[in-house]
Design a protein around this motif. Structure first.
Motif, PDB file in Angstrom:
ATOM      1  N   LEU B 281       0.827  -1.211   0.000  1.00 49.35           N
ATOM      2  CA  LEU B 281       0.000   0.000   0.000  1.00 49.35           C
ATOM      3  C   LEU B 281       0.858   1.256   0.000  1.00 49.35           C
ATOM      4  N   ALA B 282       1.932   1.215   0.808  1.00 49.81           N
ATOM      5  CA  ALA B 282       2.800   2.385   0.884  1.00 49.81           C
ATOM      6  C   ALA B 282       3.443   2.662  -0.465  1.00 49.81           C
ATOM      7  N   SER B 283       3.775   1.591  -1.214  1.00 51.71           N
ATOM      8  CA  SER B 283       4.410   1.851  -2.505  1.00 51.71           C
ATOM      9  C   SER B 283       3.401   2.407  -3.507  1.00 51.71           C
ATOM     10  N   ILE B 284       2.138   1.990  -3.366  1.00 60.03           N
ATOM     11  CA  ILE B 284       1.115   2.595  -4.217  1.00 60.03           C
ATOM     12  C   ILE B 284       0.988   4.083  -3.897  1.00 60.03           C
ATOM     13  N   ALA B 285       1.001   4.392  -2.594  1.00 58.59           N
ATOM     14  CA  ALA B 285       0.931   5.790  -2.175  1.00 58.59           C
ATOM     15  C   ALA B 285       2.144   6.560  -2.688  1.00 58.59           C
ATOM     16  N   ALA B 286       3.307   5.904  -2.648  1.00 57.96           N
ATOM     17  CA  ALA B 286       4.525   6.565  -3.120  1.00 57.96           C
ATOM     18  C   ALA B 286       4.420   6.867  -4.613  1.00 57.96           C
ATOM     19  N   VAL B 287       3.780   5.971  -5.357  1.00 59.78           N
ATOM     20  CA  VAL B 287       3.589   6.218  -6.793  1.00 59.78           C
ATOM     21  C   VAL B 287       2.751   7.476  -6.988  1.00 59.78           C
TER      22      VAL B 287
END
Lengths: 253, 403
Positions: B281-287
């Protein structure tokens, strides 16, 4: 001049000018050439300009469009570099300098006045005049004083805090002139300064130039209008990238 | 000196285009707040699991009755786990620090005319110490009281509430378990649900009392075994297995008829799953933060084109390439940092709304805030670099002529 004891750096630079050139020459060019690549063609805008302008001269550079006068103005204003030849501005060997040094030279030695004024639209008259001093790294209090003084010189004390769109064309050009003068440049370089003004305002601006000239300012005026050029004491006519005529003129009455 | 002037210029040009600046920042705001919220959620979840592990008690293994296997086929009857097994473990275990047998069944419990069906747990006096549960009111029963089969009860934290009485007021009162009177001598602290059971909703009585007076059976639901400090849980398992196989007379090669579970391991696995999910989820947010950065770059490029003439004027008046570059870099940096700050505030707000309104565990860590903020600064620098580079390398003559 006593070269042996001189410590002044300007004088030291001046001593390195070519043989036979007067020591008070602000502008010296030797065989100045500028060529542009336009696709496969090479356009020679300047084809060997030898020009010397001494301190406190009022020179008009004239010529029809395509004669190379804009290119020469850019060259004199250190906005462009020659493809060949040499150019000394106040003793600085301009053709040898890098980007940052050229920026410094433009800041210290040249005061630009443009046909379209080129003021920053969001800044007040005062802020516009302060701009060259900002890049000179002057502290803000001294800057404000100097800018106010320069605006006073061009008669705009009461319009100091107005933005360009609240000023008339003549007033805008006065702001531009104040901005050009504020760093005490060696030359005032004006490119068609009256091109966007009506005849009455033009007369006022030219009168201001006369006045500055009387105070000792060196002025170079680029124009194609003869009646404007007649205010100068010397006319340099360009044609096809060469100096066609270089004549001293009397002031028009 | 000049640096401050340039920063002032950057600020004033942002102020001149407030709407555009706001919309540009929106991308970064959303990105940063998404990162903060997601990280807060997943670290909240991790903290909850950590607390559960803590609540289980340290170095605990759990032995429960398994199924006996006959020729690879599970027999139907569950094999017993008895009080004797627990006693054997306590007596013979070389790596065992403590043994807590638990006999457990649901019985009707009555207090002051109110009836409830509660899990009654018969256990030993060391239950609280091993399971890491403290007594908040009253006391735990002693070994002697266990041996003498006293009718004493210690309640889980939620039980007094169920009977609509303050936990302090129920001490020394009598409750009826399966019709028999018990004196309440203590109330445990709240531990929270542990997934398969909720220790707060149970009634604890001495093992011997339970065995002989209530349950009439010595079959245990579970034996919690605490392994000695310094010994590994795996070694402890081998120790337990040896004793249990001997007690149950299982021949070599035959399957165990009991199970040894490591609950911490189970929770740790659960935690890993949570973490993987959180990282995802955090990497989606980072995107989305990255997309915000691209938005900033886009706007900065437009801004450079729009202000070509201004750049020309500044250069003609003596601005160096570095001056111009710095001006535009500061502008995008300010946009990103302001967006980052707003995003942190928004993410923080969203996390606290989630924890108060939905009861989700959230934890906004300073590290997450710092990382998100630093990341948005990095985004500003990275995506501001190209537009600033373009601004700085504009040809002065052409820029001055630009309409």
């Amino acid at each position: 001049m006593t070269p042996a004891t001189v410590t002044d750096s300007t004088a030291a630079r001046m001593a390195k000018l070519p043989e036979g050139v007067p020591r008070d020459s602000i502008i010296v060019t030797r065989n100045l050439r500028r060529a542009y690549e336009m696709g496969s063609e090479t356009v020679h805008a300047l084809r060997g300009i030898d020009l010397t302008i001494r301190r406190n001269e009022f020179v008009a550079i004239m010529g029809p469009s395509g004669s190379g006068k804009s290119t020469l103005m850019n060259m004199i204003g250190c906005l462009d570099s020659p493809t060949e030849g040499q150019y000394w501005l106040n003793g600085h060997p301009v053709w040898e300098l890098g980007d940052n040094e050229l920026a410094r030279i433009r800041n210290k030695e040249i005061g630009f006045v443009f046909q379209t004024f080129n003021l920053l639209p969001r800044a007040t008259a005062l802020q516009n005049v302060e701009l060259p001093m900002v890049y000179a790294g002057m502290p803000s209090k001294r800057r404000r004083e100097a800018a106010a003084g320069a605006l006073d010189r061009v008669g705009l004390t009461d319009r100091m805090h107005h933005r360009p769109n609240e000023l008339s064309g003549g007033q805008r050009q006065r702001v531009a002139i104040a901005r050009a003068l504020v760093n005490l440049p060696s030359i005032l370089l004006a490119d068609e300064p009256t091109g966007n003004l009506d005849s009455k305002t033009s007369a006022e601006i030219l009168e201001l130039f006369e006045h500055l000239f009387d105070e000792g300012q060196t002025i170079i005026l680029v124009t194609h209008e003869h009646d404007i050029a007649e205010h100068a004491r010397r006319q340099v006519h360009l044609l096809d990238g060469l100096i066609e005529r270089d004549i001293a003129t009397e002031k028009a009455t | 000196m000049l640096i401050f002037e340039i920063i002032k210029v950057a600020f004033s040009s942002i102020r001149a285009n407030k709407l555009r600046a706001g919309l540009t920042m929106l991308g970064v705001i959303i990105g940063v707040s998404a990162v903060i919220t997601v990280v807060a959620l997943s670290s909240g979840a991790r903290k909850a699991v950590e607390e559960q592990i803590e609540a289980l008690g340290a170095n605990l293994l759990s032995v429960s009755p398994g199924q006996s296997f006959m020729g690879g086929r599970a027999s139907e009857s569950r094999v017993s786990l008895t009080v004797e097994d627990a006693e054997a473990l306590a007596r013979d275990g070389r790596l065992i620090a403590a043994v807590v047998p638990e006999i457990q069944r649901s019985f009707p419990v009555e207090y002051a005319g109110q009836n409830a069906s509660l899990n009654v747990v018969g256990t030993t006096s060391n239950y609280g110490a091993v399971r890491n549960v403290k007594i908040t009111y009253g006391r735990m029963f002693s070994i002697g009281e266990d041996e003498s089969r006293q009718r004493y009860a210690v309640l889980g934290a939620a039980v007094p509430t169920q009977f609509n009485v303050h936990p302090r007021a129920i001490i020394s009162q009598t409750i009826l378990i399966r019709g028999q009177p018990f004196e309440v001598i203590g109330v445990f602290e709240a531990k929270g649900s542990q997934g398969w059971s909720n220790p707060d909703e149970q009634v604890y009585i001495p093992l011997k009392t339970a065995q002989y007076r209530i349950f009439g059976s010595d079959r245990l639901r579970n034996v919690a075994v605490q392994i000695k400090e310094g010994a590994s849980l795996d070694a402890g398992m081998v120790d337990i297995e040896g004793i249990m196989r001997r007690e149950h007379k299982i021949r070599p090669g035959a399957e165990n008829d009991f199970q040894i579970r490591n609950s911490q391991e189970f929770l740790a696995t659960q935690q890993q799953t949570t973490e993987v999910f959180g990282v995802l989820l955090a990497s989606i947010a980072a995107v989305s933060l990255l997309v915000g950065g691209i938005g900033i770059m886009n706007i900065m490029l437009v801004s450079v084109t729009e202000r070509t003439r201004e750049i020309g004027i500044r250069k003609a008046l003596g601005a160096t390439r570095a001056n111009i570059m710095f001006q535009f870099l500061i502008e995008s940096l300010v946009l990103c940092l302001a967006g980052g700050a707003l995003g942190v505030a928004l993410g923080w707000g969203a996390s606290s709304v989630m924890s108060t309104n939905f009861g989700w565990n959230t934890l906004v860590s300073p590290t997450a805030v710092a990382v998100a903020f630093a990341f948005s600064a990095l985004v500003g620098l990275f995506f501001g670099l190209w537009p600033a580079q373009r601004a700085a390398s504009l040809n002065t003559i052409e820029a001055l002529r630009y309409e």
